[in-house]
Design an enzyme around this catalytic site. Structure first.
Site, PDB file in Angstrom:
ATOM      1  N   GLU A  21       9.937  15.234  15.832  1.00  0.00           N
ATOM      2  CA  GLU A  21      10.221  15.193  14.400  1.00  0.00           C
ATOM      3  C   GLU A  21       9.322  16.194  13.666  1.00  0.00           C
ATOM      4  O   GLU A  21       8.100  16.101  13.720  1.00  0.00           O
ATOM      5  CB  GLU A  21       9.956  13.778  13.869  1.00  0.00           C
ATOM      6  CG  GLU A  21      10.376  13.596  12.440  1.00  0.00           C
ATOM      7  CD  GLU A  21      10.048  12.208  11.901  1.00  0.00           C
ATOM      8  OE1 GLU A  21       8.944  11.712  12.160  1.00  0.00           O
ATOM      9  OE2 GLU A  21      10.905  11.629  11.208  1.00  0.00           O
ATOM     10  N   CYS A  43      13.323  10.657   6.953  1.00  0.00           N
ATOM     11  CA  CYS A  43      13.306  10.091   8.309  1.00  0.00           C
ATOM     12  C   CYS A  43      14.650  10.263   8.995  1.00  0.00           C
ATOM     13  O   CYS A  43      14.716  10.487  10.192  1.00  0.00           O
ATOM     14  CB  CYS A  43      12.919   8.621   8.240  1.00  0.00           C
ATOM     15  SG  CYS A  43      13.880   7.731   7.015  1.00  0.00           S
ATOM     16  N   LYS A  61       0.841  -1.207   0.000  1.00  0.00           N
ATOM     17  CA  LYS A  61       0.000   0.000   0.000  1.00  0.00           C
ATOM     18  C   LYS A  61       0.876   1.257   0.000  1.00  0.00           C
ATOM     19  O   LYS A  61       1.593   1.517   0.953  1.00  0.00           O
ATOM     20  CB  LYS A  61      -0.903   0.064   1.236  1.00  0.00           C
ATOM     21  CG  LYS A  61      -1.891   1.239   1.092  1.00  0.00           C
ATOM     22  CD  LYS A  61      -2.557   1.630   2.382  1.00  0.00           C
ATOM     23  CE  LYS A  61      -1.978   2.847   3.031  1.00  0.00           C
ATOM     24  NZ  LYS A  61      -2.098   4.106   2.287  1.00  0.00           N
ATOM     25  N   GLU A 118      10.148   0.700  10.192  1.00  0.00           N
ATOM     26  CA  GLU A 118      11.092   1.803   9.937  1.00  0.00           C
ATOM     27  C   GLU A 118      10.339   3.084  10.274  1.00  0.00           C
ATOM     28  O   GLU A 118       9.422   3.465   9.542  1.00  0.00           O
ATOM     29  CB  GLU A 118      11.519   1.836   8.460  1.00  0.00           C
ATOM     30  CG  GLU A 118      12.255   0.603   7.973  1.00  0.00           C
ATOM     31  CD  GLU A 118      13.716   0.587   8.389  1.00  0.00           C
ATOM     32  OE1 GLU A 118      14.189   1.534   9.045  1.00  0.00           O
ATOM     33  OE2 GLU A 118      14.388  -0.410   8.062  1.00  0.00           O
ATOM     34  N   ILE A 139       1.861   5.408  14.320  1.00  0.00           N
ATOM     35  CA  ILE A 139       1.160   4.345  13.569  1.00  0.00           C
ATOM     36  C   ILE A 139       1.925   3.028  13.739  1.00  0.00           C
ATOM     37  O   ILE A 139       1.316   1.962  13.893  1.00  0.00           O
ATOM     38  CB  ILE A 139       1.020   4.711  12.082  1.00  0.00           C
ATOM     39  CG1 ILE A 139       0.355   6.067  11.890  1.00  0.00           C
ATOM     40  CG2 ILE A 139       0.273   3.607  11.315  1.00  0.00           C
ATOM     41  CD1 ILE A 139      -1.136   6.127  11.931  1.00  0.00           C
ATOM     42  N   GLY A 140       3.239   3.106  13.740  1.00  0.00           N
ATOM     43  CA  GLY A 140       4.067   1.900  13.920  1.00  0.00           C
ATOM     44  C   GLY A 140       3.767   1.212  15.245  1.00  0.00           C
ATOM     45  O   GLY A 140       3.638  -0.015  15.316  1.00  0.00           O
ATOM     46  N   GLY A 148       6.864   4.422   8.274  1.00  0.00           N
ATOM     47  CA  GLY A 148       5.980   5.555   8.512  1.00  0.00           C
ATOM     48  C   GLY A 148       6.233   6.135   9.889  1.00  0.00           C
ATOM     49  O   GLY A 148       7.333   6.002  10.445  1.00  0.00           O
ATOM     50  N   SER A 149       5.215   6.760  10.448  1.00  0.00           N
ATOM     51  CA  SER A 149       5.404   7.484  11.699  1.00  0.00           C
ATOM     52  C   SER A 149       5.448   6.527  12.888  1.00  0.00           C
ATOM     53  O   SER A 149       4.902   5.418  12.839  1.00  0.00           O
ATOM     54  CB  SER A 149       4.267   8.492  11.875  1.00  0.00           C
ATOM     55  OG  SER A 149       3.041   7.794  11.862  1.00  0.00           O
ATOM     56  N   THR A 150       6.083   6.981  13.941  1.00  0.00           N
ATOM     57  CA  THR A 150       6.249   6.153  15.132  1.00  0.00           C
ATOM     58  C   THR A 150       4.886   5.806  15.749  1.00  0.00           C
ATOM     59  O   THR A 150       4.670   4.670  16.175  1.00  0.00           O
ATOM     60  CB  THR A 150       7.169   6.880  16.140  1.00  0.00           C
ATOM     61  OG1 THR A 150       8.456   6.988  15.511  1.00  0.00           O
ATOM     62  CG2 THR A 150       7.307   6.122  17.443  1.00  0.00           C
TER      63      THR A 150
HETATM   64  P1  NAP Z   1       2.227   7.604   8.443  1.00  0.00           P
HETATM   65  O1  NAP Z   1       1.154   8.575   8.622  1.00  0.00           O
HETATM   66  O2  NAP Z   1       2.586   6.715   9.570  1.00  0.00           O
HETATM   67  O3  NAP Z   1       1.837   6.739   7.157  1.00  0.00           O
HETATM   68  C1  NAP Z   1       2.658   5.727   6.630  1.00  0.00           C
HETATM   69  C2  NAP Z   1       1.791   4.768   5.851  1.00  0.00           C
HETATM   70  O4  NAP Z   1       0.906   4.096   6.742  1.00  0.00           O
HETATM   71  C3  NAP Z   1       0.910   5.452   4.819  1.00  0.00           C
HETATM   72  O5  NAP Z   1       0.757   4.600   3.710  1.00  0.00           O
HETATM   73  C4  NAP Z   1      -0.399   5.581   5.586  1.00  0.00           C
HETATM   74  O6  NAP Z   1      -1.532   5.747   4.784  1.00  0.00           O
HETATM   75  C5  NAP Z   1      -0.438   4.265   6.321  1.00  0.00           C
HETATM   76  N1  NAP Z   1      -1.301   4.238   7.501  1.00  0.00           N
HETATM   77  C6  NAP Z   1      -1.908   5.277   8.133  1.00  0.00           C
HETATM   78  N2  NAP Z   1      -2.621   4.812   9.187  1.00  0.00           N
HETATM   79  C7  NAP Z   1      -2.471   3.468   9.213  1.00  0.00           C
HETATM   80  C8  NAP Z   1      -2.935   2.430  10.068  1.00  0.00           C
HETATM   81  N3  NAP Z   1      -3.692   2.677  11.123  1.00  0.00           N
HETATM   82  N4  NAP Z   1      -2.574   1.150   9.804  1.00  0.00           N
HETATM   83  C9  NAP Z   1      -1.774   0.854   8.754  1.00  0.00           C
HETATM   84  N5  NAP Z   1      -1.299   1.805   7.908  1.00  0.00           N
HETATM   85  C10 NAP Z   1      -1.622   3.096   8.137  1.00  0.00           C
HETATM   86  O7  NAP Z   1       3.592   8.291   8.017  1.00  0.00           O
HETATM   87  P2  NAP Z   1       3.775   9.372   6.884  1.00  0.00           P
HETATM   88  O8  NAP Z   1       3.310  10.665   7.425  1.00  0.00           O
HETATM   89  O9  NAP Z   1       3.221   8.872   5.606  1.00  0.00           O
HETATM   90  O10 NAP Z   1       5.374   9.375   6.706  1.00  0.00           O
HETATM   91  C11 NAP Z   1       6.186  10.113   7.505  1.00  0.00           C
HETATM   92  C12 NAP Z   1       6.822   9.279   8.585  1.00  0.00           C
HETATM   93  O11 NAP Z   1       7.511   8.157   8.022  1.00  0.00           O
HETATM   94  C13 NAP Z   1       7.848  10.040   9.353  1.00  0.00           C
HETATM   95  O12 NAP Z   1       7.683   9.838  10.724  1.00  0.00           O
HETATM   96  C14 NAP Z   1       9.168   9.449   8.871  1.00  0.00           C
HETATM   97  O13 NAP Z   1      10.225   9.574   9.773  1.00  0.00           O
HETATM   98  C15 NAP Z   1       8.795   8.041   8.620  1.00  0.00           C
HETATM   99  N6  NAP Z   1       9.739   7.407   7.678  1.00  0.00           N
HETATM  100  C16 NAP Z   1      10.640   6.515   8.180  1.00  0.00           C
HETATM  101  C17 NAP Z   1      11.571   5.929   7.344  1.00  0.00           C
HETATM  102  C18 NAP Z   1      12.576   4.956   7.880  1.00  0.00           C
HETATM  103  O14 NAP Z   1      13.170   4.261   7.062  1.00  0.00           O
HETATM  104  N7  NAP Z   1      12.778   4.870   9.176  1.00  0.00           N
HETATM  105  C19 NAP Z   1      11.576   6.233   5.988  1.00  0.00           C
HETATM  106  C20 NAP Z   1      10.646   7.162   5.506  1.00  0.00           C
HETATM  107  C21 NAP Z   1       9.724   7.738   6.387  1.00  0.00           C
HETATM  108  P3  NAP Z   1      -1.951   7.264   4.394  1.00  0.00           P
HETATM  109  O15 NAP Z   1      -0.949   7.721   3.425  1.00  0.00           O
HETATM  110  O16 NAP Z   1      -3.253   7.174   3.773  1.00  0.00           O
HETATM  111  O17 NAP Z   1      -1.977   8.047   5.660  1.00  0.00           O
END
Ligand code: NAP
Ligand code: MG
Length: 501
Positions: free
Chosen positions: A411, A314, A206, A280, A262-263, A258-260
């Site tokens: 962040e 990130c 996704k 991640e 949601i993780g 993604g974000s901490t």
């Molecule tokens: P996010 O809001 O956590 O979303 C990540 C993904 O998860 C998106 O596809 C999102 O869908 C989906 N999602 C949202 N709610 C969910 C749920 N309850 N269950 C399962 N999936 C769900 O993060 P983001 O704002 O897209 O990305 C930014 C974050 O990613 C930052 O915190 C960044 O540090 C982190 N990141 C980490 C790395 C790493 O390698 N450590 C790399 C890149 C980014 P939607 O798009 O529809 O919300």
């Protein structure tokens, strides 16, 4: 005389034409054109090797954040669609992918890599249109690196017996559910799909809601490469679609970036289940400049560390630590360099900082700018022009920052750098590690011994020395603490998709 005159006129015109060439190409290159991409008005889900309308018939818009204009409608996958995708991935795993000789699997992955390389320009333009990142970055980093991941993992497909110590036999896990963010849309898809396929798994992926288009275009490459139906399925949608993947009982492994927050939710949702998990997550990484560093070089590293991809990174070097004796000089150099950064049209090759990915992300960054000022930090922003339409933030530096400030703890995920000073190695190591995150760090010094001693004390998954934000498919990437668990890239990134048979 006349001869001489005509000679000098010829020489002059040669100089003129060289100059003209320079002016029209090197100094003012034309923007990349959206014509390089054939956009459809709407995109369906990619299930079982075909583009398929969503069960409930719902679509959402994806925008170009630099213009706020709609690019296309994209299908919203519900639990029914996710179920179909998982069933298709299971069939493909049982009947085709797990039975295929590993060497053949490798050939498919190589083919995907080669086609992606051939179509790099189209992917780069689309990535910049859908997500806002400068074309220079998508052209030289995102897309080539995504292809490099497929190339690298293709090579592993028939060498899995060498992946584990003692050459013990290994096997794939089955169906992998993969959820990725919007900051490196195609690259994150490659980081996830390539090792999963090489290890012999099938996939349901996704993409993020604001940047689904390059993953859907990658599905075209899967068709072009004749990848057997169901080996990779792409289901677009919002958070609920991701949650449906996590909750599906037919999934053997979840890989989430993604974000901490949601993780953590995903980790809770999987308690008591046999589903494997890698995460991640976010970061707040320290970039440390010692007084013996080559300061001009360090300034370039600081700029790249925080302003690359609008700071939507990130592992961004978002916390700058500068040794007190050189702090004044470094701030002057840094501010001068910041003033040269061009914010604007992502498709213009001269652009350094593109559009913020979405309005909610813009609002989040703007909120942190207010918080920083309220907390007593000093705000410096460059004076560059920004377009009237679209989502933009000028490169920003906060000085006079305390360790306790929210802007130095949380962040921000934008082009916002906080700067603190330090006197001793002990002090900076303690400050750098004093964060809930542990993803990356940078160390700038002339002394190799200092690089080794400081980096071994930093609790960060990746430590760069005298450089920043360098990525390679052979190198593992991932974090400690709230930055996640597991690694992607290299052999380490293959292991979470395998178990010892
Ligand atoms: P996010 O809001 O956590 O979303 C990540 C993904 O998860 C998106 O596809 C999102 O869908 C989906 N999602 C949202 N709610 C969910 C749920 N309850 N269950 C399962 N999936 C769900 O993060 P983001 O704002 O897209 O990305 C930014 C974050 O990613 C930052 O915190 C960044 O540090 C982190 N990141 C980490 C790395 C790493 O390698 N450590 C790399 C890149 C980014 P939607 O798009 O529809 O919300
Ligand atoms: Mg978009």
């Amino acid at each position: 005389m006349a001869k001489n005159n005509s000679k000098s006129a010829k020489a002059k015109s040669a100089v003129k034409s060289t100059l003209q060439f320079n002016t029209s190409w090197s100094y003012a290159p034309a923007p990349e054109s959206a014509d390089h991409v054939k956009l459809q008005s709407s995109y369906d889900l990619f299930i079982d090797g075909k583009f398929t309308a969503p069960a409930k018939g719902k679509y959402f818009d994806t925008l170009n954040p630099a213009t706020e204009k709609k690019l296309a409608s994209v299908a919203e996958a519900t639990t029914e669609d996710v179920d179909l995708a998982v069933q298709s991935a299971r069939r493909a795993y049982d009947k085709v992918w797990s039975k295929m000789p590993a060497k053949e699997r490798g050939k498919y992955i190589f083919r995907i890599a080669r086609i992606l390389q051939e179509r790099a320009r189209e992917f780069s333009v689309l990535e910049s249109m859908d997500g806002g990142k400068p074309i220079r970055e998508s052209r030289t980093i995102d897309i080539p690196l995504a292809a490099a991941h497929f190339f690298y993992y293709a090579g592993w497909a028939d060498k899995l017996e060498y992946a584990v110590a003692g050459n013990r036999p290994v096997r794939a896990l089955g169906v992998a559910g993969q959820i990725i963010p919007w900051n490196f849309p195609l690259l994150m898809a490659a980081w996830k799909i390539a090792p999963a396929l090489a290890a012999g798994n099938t996939v349901v992926l996704k993409p993020a809601e604001t940047t689904p288009l390059t993953a859907l275009k990658l599905a075209e490459i899967f068709q072009q490469a004749d990848l057997p139906p169901g080996v990779v399925n792409i289901v677009t949608g919002a958070g609920a679609t991701g949650a449906a993947i996590v909750q599906h009982p037919g999934i053997d492994k979840i890989a989430f970036t993604g974000s901490t927050d949601i993780g953590k939710g995903i980790q809770k949702a999987l308690v008591g289940r046999d589903t494997k998990l890698t995460l991640e997550l976010g970061g707040k990484s320290a970039n440390i400049i010692f007084e013996d560093a080559a300061l001009d070089q360090a300034v370039e590293g600081i700029i790249n560390g925080i302003y690359f991809n609008q700071g939507h990174v990130c592992c961004a070097g978002s916390r700058l630590f500068v040794q007190e004796s050189v702090a004044g000089m470094l701030i002057r150099k840094l501010q001068d360099r910041m003033q040269t950064l061009i914010v604007g049209d992502p498709l213009d090759k001269n652009t350094d900082i593109g559009a913020i990915n979405s309005r909610p992300q813009l609002e989040k960054i703007e909120e942190y700018l207010k918080i920083g000022v309220k907390e007593g930090a000093e705000l410096f922003q460059t004076k560059c022009e920004i377009p009237k339409k679209g989502f933009w933030v000028r490169p920003t530096l906060f000085t006079n920052v305390a360790q306790s400030h929210r802007i130095s703890q949380e962040e921000i995920f934008g082009p916002v750098l906080t700067m603190q000073t330090f006197r001793t190695v002990e002090e900076v190591v303690e400050k750098a590690n004093n964060t809930p995150y542990g993803l990356a760090a940078g160390v700038w010094t002339d002394k190799g011994s200092k690089v080794f001693s400081v980096s071994s004390q930093l609790r960060a998954g990746v430590v760069w020395a005298n450089t920043y934000n360098k990525f390679d498919p052979t190198a593992p990437f991932g974090g400690y603490k709230e930055s996640g668990k597991g690694r992607e890239g290299g052999l380490h990134g293959l292991l979470p998709y395998l178990e010892v048979a």
